[in-house]
Each structure stands twice: as structure tokens, then as C-alpha cells.
Write an enzyme that holds these catalytic residues in place. Structure first.
Site, PDB file in Angstrom:
ATOM      1  N   ASP A   1      36.136  31.921  25.435  1.00  9.71           N
ATOM      2  CA  ASP A   1      35.117  31.738  24.404  1.00  9.71           C
ATOM      3  C   ASP A   1      35.144  29.995  24.266  1.00  9.71           C
ATOM      4  O   ASP A   1      35.943  29.309  24.533  1.00  9.71           O
ATOM      5  CB  ASP A   1      35.313  32.369  23.182  1.00  9.71           C
ATOM      6  CG  ASP A   1      36.685  32.100  22.544  1.00  9.71           C
ATOM      7  OD1 ASP A   1      37.003  30.874  22.250  1.00  9.71           O
ATOM      8  OD2 ASP A   1      37.751  33.027  22.346  1.00  9.71           O
TER       9      ASP A   1
ATOM     10  N   GLU B   1      46.827  31.707  57.965  1.00  8.15           N
ATOM     11  CA  GLU B   1      46.207  31.844  56.786  1.00  8.15           C
ATOM     12  C   GLU B   1      46.210  30.566  56.095  1.00  8.15           C
ATOM     13  O   GLU B   1      45.434  30.057  55.328  1.00  8.15           O
ATOM     14  CB  GLU B   1      47.191  32.795  55.822  1.00  8.15           C
ATOM     15  CG  GLU B   1      46.661  34.141  56.291  1.00  8.15           C
ATOM     16  CD  GLU B   1      47.892  35.438  55.761  1.00  8.15           C
ATOM     17  OE1 GLU B   1      47.230  36.345  55.316  1.00  8.15           O
ATOM     18  OE2 GLU B   1      48.930  34.904  55.608  1.00  8.15           O
TER      19      GLU B   1
END
Ligand code: DGJ
Length: 731
Positions: free
Chosen positions: A536, A616
Site C-alpha cells: 500500500d 540456466e
């Protein structure tokens, strides 16, 4: 000035570059809301108020025999309580005589340049680039001698208006404030959709949209934090509004605790929206002369759809909300130990993870939970902020030094607001947590919540955490909060003040963040609450980035980040590449796609790098290199949602466009693959129509118009969950 009072019309006129907001003092001193929307120069919209007899809706006494002045119908700026208006009220007061009435009438106003101050609360601030003016309006109930001060700040160039409210008790009595909404806004029509961001742990901020219907629709949190379940953000928009079209009103609450947002469609097809601190279990005692301040709501209006609304919030939150000086800088690309090792590590293991990540181009190692006290699982040691030397023999300093010797920065995890029952802190201070006498407190993740309304508890937290942060070179802190509040009762508050505890907890939280975080501007803080349970604006004021979700599945993240982007800037969304099969969903998604999705935020890694293959690692190395070069676009550009993952299933696409529109990054993940599919095209947005652009990987050059109208063919070779990125630049 962007704020004017027009004496002859008794109107207040607030103007941003593209919007107008107008209010009027009515005949009997009530403050009416006339208009908010597209900018207009007309000074008087009073004609919009049409009076007529409203039957069973009583009229205020001062209207005498005039039965047409009905507060039950008139659009109001701050609705009274207990007097003629049966719709949602802005305030609820228990007066000294036991009555519940509040009838606020205009008494005076003030206009000044700059912004009002909200002591102890986060709020937007005015930067050197802004022109901002404030309007304060005093409404008084002469009988109970209470004054409400409505505060407005107009950020002219940003097209933002902030609102807050304050109550001052000028009576000799003690009163109880049981509700004070930060914003009330009335609309004379109700053909709107209500958009909000709902969800649950690991699936936060999913977009909900529904038409207004008679009665009241509510979202909110009563969990002591803004919550995974609903975000303190709402939009009212035209029924046919979409990303590029329609009127949209945004309401974003700068607060991290209990909140409510309600929308009412009334008997005359009008709408009222209110937003503020949740009134449940809220009762604030105000003795004579005392005051209460309600946090700020940030309002934005877009006449051209949701994307523009998001851009306004992104600009304001990037520039006017986040206080960390690091918010404007490129954030270090980190590897976090949580999904790599959970509680099961020693220094050797951590160093191996860090070492393996160095070759990928990672810049920081973050030690998550488990480094302190007897913390070998989640049922002990919170509160005991002393390093566990069995795991880390050289302490945090020893580990930090070794990490820095590898050329990496170093960060740690903390959860300062909590205490485990199995901790030295709890054994010494059982009264320091929130619990109701004679009741066994409920447990969440085996932990209790410290009573941040107490100054001694806050001092302990500030001292113990400061000691940790100053004990080693620590450049990043993940500030977690892993349970919601129950048993909101403080052992030092009088019984009449127990209704203040939820709010005082948040004030206490802001106080400790002010002291711990803002005094360390060189340390990057990241908010977290079981993932994104406290994402928030209140937290972003202190912590410029927040861990978006504990769900690291790249496909789920497409929805989570889509919803989050409606109000929060991409530069606030921390997003990590993790292992596959994913630990939350079991889904396998190619490493490239995991990177593309995590690049739609602050890129990081959260896996055991010692188990990665060379291939990877090479993919990640390239990802990081690309991310660095795209960072200014991602963090500072305009964001375009190209698809809605809830209504279009073939692919999810989004785009970052530089402010000068000369550069863009278009990303796409194929979410649904069938055999022999129809050819798909992805259309760019935000480019200059007659500018020519090159698209990496495609021959030749294209006009902006072509890329936006005809689009780019989605490669048919893409398999399910594969991703593609197009870097577009003007030639
Ligand atoms: C919840 C967070 O969201 C996770 O990332 C991790 O930090 C754990 N807490 C640690 O307990």
C-alpha cells in the site's frame, strides 16, 4: 493559483492541468459537491443542484417550511450524521451528552501554496517540480462544538488531488469519534463500474469489476494491515470504460492498516463513495481540545481510460510518495536465500549460493529468515534479534565481509513487529504483545503481535534492530510481517482507549519506520507481509519496493502484477525468478519466461543457484544484462497493459514506453497453446504514430501507427508458457 474561492457564487474551484473539482456553500451553510472531472473554466456549476420535495426524507430544521432542501439527496462533500441524510456518513461521533449527531456547517476556509501537514502519517510531498496549493475548509457543529477540517492539496501538473480530514473537539466534554472517512464523494449518477483489487495469500490484487447496484458494496480490511484480501484502492469508471476510453475516478488510501471503501447507489440512482479507516472496533477518545487526523486519500481522474489513470498514480507515487533516495536509482539485482534454503542453512551453504550467483551477474545476496536466536523453524525466536552463531560463527559481520569479498552487496530479513512465544523477549515481557486479559490470544504462524502503541516496545524494536543493522555492512533489509492482528488490546491503555489500538499500532509502525528506515537513507528497504499482504502507499512512503507475492509462479504472477500495476509503479514491485517445478503451483515454466515476467518489476532471484545448470545460469546472465539496459524504461517509463489476463487467454502482453516515446519494451507470454492455432498479432501502444521504429529481431522499420494498429505477429513457434520480448526504438 490552482485553488480559488469565488465569493459571489460561494464556490470553491480546484484545478489541475486537466481536471476541475468544484464545491459550493449552500443556503444553510452545508458544503455541497458540485463536480469532479474534465477541466472546465466555468466558475459556477450551481445549476446542477435542483431542489424538490423528497417525501419521506426529512429536512433540516433551519429550512423551515421549505421541504425541497433534502440532505438525503443533495451531493455533499462531507456528509453529516444523524440529520436527514440516510446514506453513508463521513463521520460518526458519540457526543458528550450521549447523542450521535454531527451536523457540520461551513465556518471558514484557508488557501495557501504548498501542502498541509499530516503529523505522524505518510502522505504525498511536494517536490521542486510541482506546483501545489492547499485548501482547508472548516465545518463546525455548533451544538457539539466539534470542528472538522477538510484538507485538499492540488498537484497541478500531476493531475492529482489529495484529501484528508481532521476533527477538533472544541467542547468541554469528552467525545468518541467512531468513524472519520478521509474522502466522501457524491456523484449525481450511478452508471459506473466499481473496480477493486482483491485476492488471498499467494494470489494478491486480482482485478474485480462489477456494476454498481442498489445498496452498498464494500471492500476493506479488518486484519490490522491493508491485507492480501483487498487493497486500499478503488476505481469508479464508466460502464464501458476500458484501458483507453472512458471516465475513471481513482481512490488510493495512504494507509497500511484497517480500511474500508464503500459505494452506495441510492434511491435516486446517485452514487456515493467513502474511503477511510475501518470503523469496526474503532473508537477514538477526544478530550476537550484534542484532535484526530484521518490519513490521506489520493484522487485521480482520467477522461481517457484506465491506462492514463495508472500513469497518473505511477508518476505521483514514484516522484511524490517514495521517500528513499534509492527509489530513483537502479536497484541491485539480488538473490534471496528463502526458497533456496528456508531455515536449513549454515554459513557454508549461504556462501555457496552467493558464489554460484556471482557468475550470473547478481549484485547482492539477501539472507532471509532464520539467522537469529533459536530460529530453526517458524515457531520460535521472533523478537530475539541476536545472531545465531551456530549457523553463522562469524556473526552477520563475518558473513557480510565474506559476501562483500565476492563483490556482492549484502542484505538481511527482519520481522520487527512480532514476537514468538518461544523467545527470550516473550518470556521477559509477556505484556508487550497484543492480547486481551483472561483470553488466550490466537496464534498466526505461531507468533504474536507486539503492541506498537507502547512507546517502550517501539524503543526496544528501534534499539535492537538498529544494533543489528549497524553490526555489519548491510545494504538491504526485507521488512516482513507474517500474521494479521487479533486481540487488539493494550495492557497500558485505559479501557476507554482500547478502541484506538488498531490505529495506534499503525502510528507506532510509522514511528519505528521513521526512526529505523529514514535515518538510514543509504539502506534499501523492501516491504513484505507474507508476500503482498501490505502492499500500500503507506508502506511505499518508507520502503520503495515491496515483495509482491509469495507466489513466484511466473504464470500466476502475470495476473498478480497486472492487478498491482493499476495503481503501483513497476519500480515498486519486487519480482523474483524461482525454481521449477514451481514450489507453490508445481508448474513448469521456461527460465526465459520466468525472467521476462520478473523483469516486469524489480528483478531478483530466489532459488538455489548451486543446483542450476550452466545453461540456466547463462540464461539468467543474459536476462540480467538485458534488464540492466532496459531498467530506465521499466522503472521510469509509462506502462501499458496490452491484454487483460482475465478475458483474453492466448497470451498476456505488456509494454514499457519511455517518456519521450522513442523507446519501448514489449513483452509477451503465451499462456494458451493449441495445435495449428490461428495467427495472433500483438499491438503496441503509446508510440508516436508517424515516427519510424526498429524492432529487435524484425527486418526493416515500421511506423508507430503500424505497430499500434496492425501489430507484430506473435511467432507461431512459441510453445505454451514461452515468452518473447521486443525492444522497439525510434530510428
Ligand atoms: C514470508 C515472506 O513472504 C517470504 O518471502 C519469506 O521471507 C518468509 N516470510 C520468511 O519467514
Amino acid at each position: 493559483m490552482s485553488v480559488r474561492y469565488i465569493e459571489s457564487k460561494k464556490t470553491f474551484m480546484l484545478q489541475t492541468r486537466n481536471t476541475t473539482y468544484q464545491m459550493k456553500i449552500s443556503d444553510y451553510g452545508y458544503l455541497l459537491h458540485l463536480y469532479y472531472g474534465e477541466r472546465m473554466e466555468d466558475e459556477d456549476l450551481s445549476y446542477l443542484i435542483q431542489l424538490q420535495d423528497r417525501g419521506f426524507s426529512p429536512n433540516p430544521n433551519e429550512a423551515g417550511n421549505d421541504r425541497t432542501f433534502s440532505l438525503d439527496v443533495l451531493p455533499q462533500e462531507f456528509s453529516s450524521d444523524g440529520c436527514c441524510d440516510y446514506r453513508l456518513s463521513s463521520i460518526e461521533i458519540k457526543n458528550g451528552d450521549g447523542s450521535y449527531a454531527f451536523v457540520g456547517k461551513f465556518v471558514k476556509y484557508a488557501i495557501y501554496s504548498g501542502k498541509y501537514a499530516l503529523e505522524g502519517l505518510p502522505s504525498l510531498r511536494v517536490t521542486e517540480q510541482d506546483t501545489a496549493d492547499t485548501l482547508e475548509i472548516w465545518l463546525e457543529d455548533k451544538v457539539s462544538q466539534l470542528t472538522v477540517v477538510l484538507c485538499y492539496c492540488v498537484f497541478e501538473e500531476k493531475d492529482i488531488i489529495t484529501r484528508a480530514a481532521m476533527v477538533v473537539n472544541q467542547s468541554a466534554d469528552t467525545i468518541y469519534l467512531n468513524r472519520l472517512m478521509s474522502v466522501t464523494m457524491d456523484f449525481m449518477d450511478s452508471e459506473y463500474d466499481f473496480i477493486h483489487l482483491d485476492g488471498r495469500h499467494t494470489m494478491e490484487r486480482e482485478l474485480s469489476r462489477s456494476p454498481l447496484s442498489y445498496g452498498i458494496q464494500t471492500i476493506g480490511s479488518f486484519r490490522g494491515a491493508s491485507s492480501h484480501q483487498h487493497n486500499p484502492f478503488a476505481v469508479l469508471c464508466d460502464r464501458d470504460a476500458n484501458e483507453d476510453y472512458g471516465r475513471c475516478y481513482g481512490f488510493s488510501f495512504v494507509y497500511s492498516g484497517n480500511f474500508v471503501c464503500k459505494v452506495e447507489k441510492d434511491q435516486y440512482d446517485q452514487a456515493r463513495i467513502i474511503m477511510g479507516i475501518h470503523p469496526k472496533h474503532f473508537s477514538f477518545q477526544l478530550k476537550s481540545g484534542e484532535s484526530f487526523t484521518a490519513p490521506e486519500v489520493v484522487l485521480a481522474y482520467s477522461g481517457k481510460g484506465l491506462t492514463h489513470l495508472s500513469h497518473m498514480y505511477h508518476n505521483a507515487y514514484r516522484e511524490n510518495l517514495c521517500r528513499s533516495p534509492l527509489a530513483k536509482e537502479m536497484r541491485p539485482i539480488l538473490i534471496n536465500s528463502w526458497e533456496a534454503a528456508y531455515f536449513n542453512f549454515d554459513e557454508k551453504k549461504l556462501l555457496e549460493i552467493a558464489e554460484a550467483a556471482v557468475s550470473m551477474g547478481v549484485e547482492m545476496f539477501v539472507l532471509d529468515d532464520g539467522w537469529f536466536g533459536n530460529r530453526n523453524s517458524d515457531n520460535a525466536a521472533l523478537g530475539d534479534w541476536v545472531v545465531n552463531t551456530e549457523k553463522l560463527p562469524g556473526g552477520l559481520k563475518g558473513l557480510s565481509d565474506k559476501i562483500h569479498n565476492m563483490g556482492l552487496k549484502f542484505g538481511i530479513w527482519i520481522e520487527p513487529e512480532m514476537v514468538s512465544e518461544d523467545s527470550e523477549l516473550y518470556r521477559q515481557h509477556p505484556d508487550w504483545c497484543l492480547q486481551i486479559p483472561s483470553r488466550q490470544p490466537s496464534r498466526g504462524r505461531f507468533q504474536l503481535v507486539l503492541d506498537l502503541s507502547r512507546a517502550d516496545v517501539r524503543d526496544y524494536i528501534v534499539e535492537s534492530i538498529s544494533e543489528v543493522l549497524d553490526s555489519a555492512k548491510i545494504e538491504y533489509v526485507k521488512w516482513d510481517m507474517n500474521r494479521f492482528i487479533t486481540d487488539a488490546w493494550s495492557s497500558i491503555a485505559e479501557k476507554e482507549k482500547q478502541g484506538e489500538i488498531y490505529h495506534r499500532y499503525i502510528l507506532g509502525l510509522y514511528d519505528i519506520m521513521e526512526r529505523i528506515i529514514l535515518s538510514r537513507p543509504q539502506v534499501l528497504f523492501c516491504g513484505c507481509c507474507g508476500g503482498g499482504g501490505r502492499f500500500d502507499p503507506g508502506m511505499l512512503y518508507y520502503q520503495p519496493q515491496i515483495w509482491c507475492s509469495d507466489n513466484t509462479d511466473a504464470v500466476c504472477r502475470l495476473k498478480i502484477q497486472y492487478g498491482t500495476s493499476f495503481v503501483y509503479p513497476i519500480s515498486t514491485i519486487e519480482s523474483h525468478v524461482s525454481v521449477c517445478p514451481n514450489e507453490q503451483t508445481g508448474r513448469y515454466v521456461p527460465m526465459k519466461t520466468r525472467g521476462v515476467t520478473a523483469m516486469d518489476g524489480i528483478l531478483g532471484y530466489e532459488l538455489d543457484s548451486t543446483r542450476m545448470t550452466d545453461e540456466e545460469k547463462q540464461i539468467c546472465k543474459e536476462q540480467i544484462k538485458k534488464y540492466r539496459s532496459y531498467y530506465p524504461l521499466i522503472a521510469k517509463g509509462d506502462y501499458y497493459r496490452l491484454t487483460n489476463p482475465y478475458s483474453f487467454s492466448q497470451y498476456v502482453a505488456w509494454e514499457h514506453v519511455s517518456k519521450d516515446k522513442r523507446e519501448a519494451l514489449l513483452s509477451l507470454v503465451l499462456t494458451e497453446k493449441e495445435s495449428n492455432d490461428a495467427q495472433q498479432y500483438v499491438k503496441a501502444k503509446g508510440l508516436i504514430p508517424d515516427m519510424r521504429y526498429q524492432v529487435d529481431g524484425l527486418e526493416g522499420s515500421f511506423s508507430g501507427q503500424l505497430l499500434m494498429s496492425a501489430g507484430i505477429p506473435v511467432p507461431s513457434s512459441l510453445l505454451q508458457y514461452e515468452a518473447v520480448q521486443y525492444y522497439i526504438r525510434a530510428v
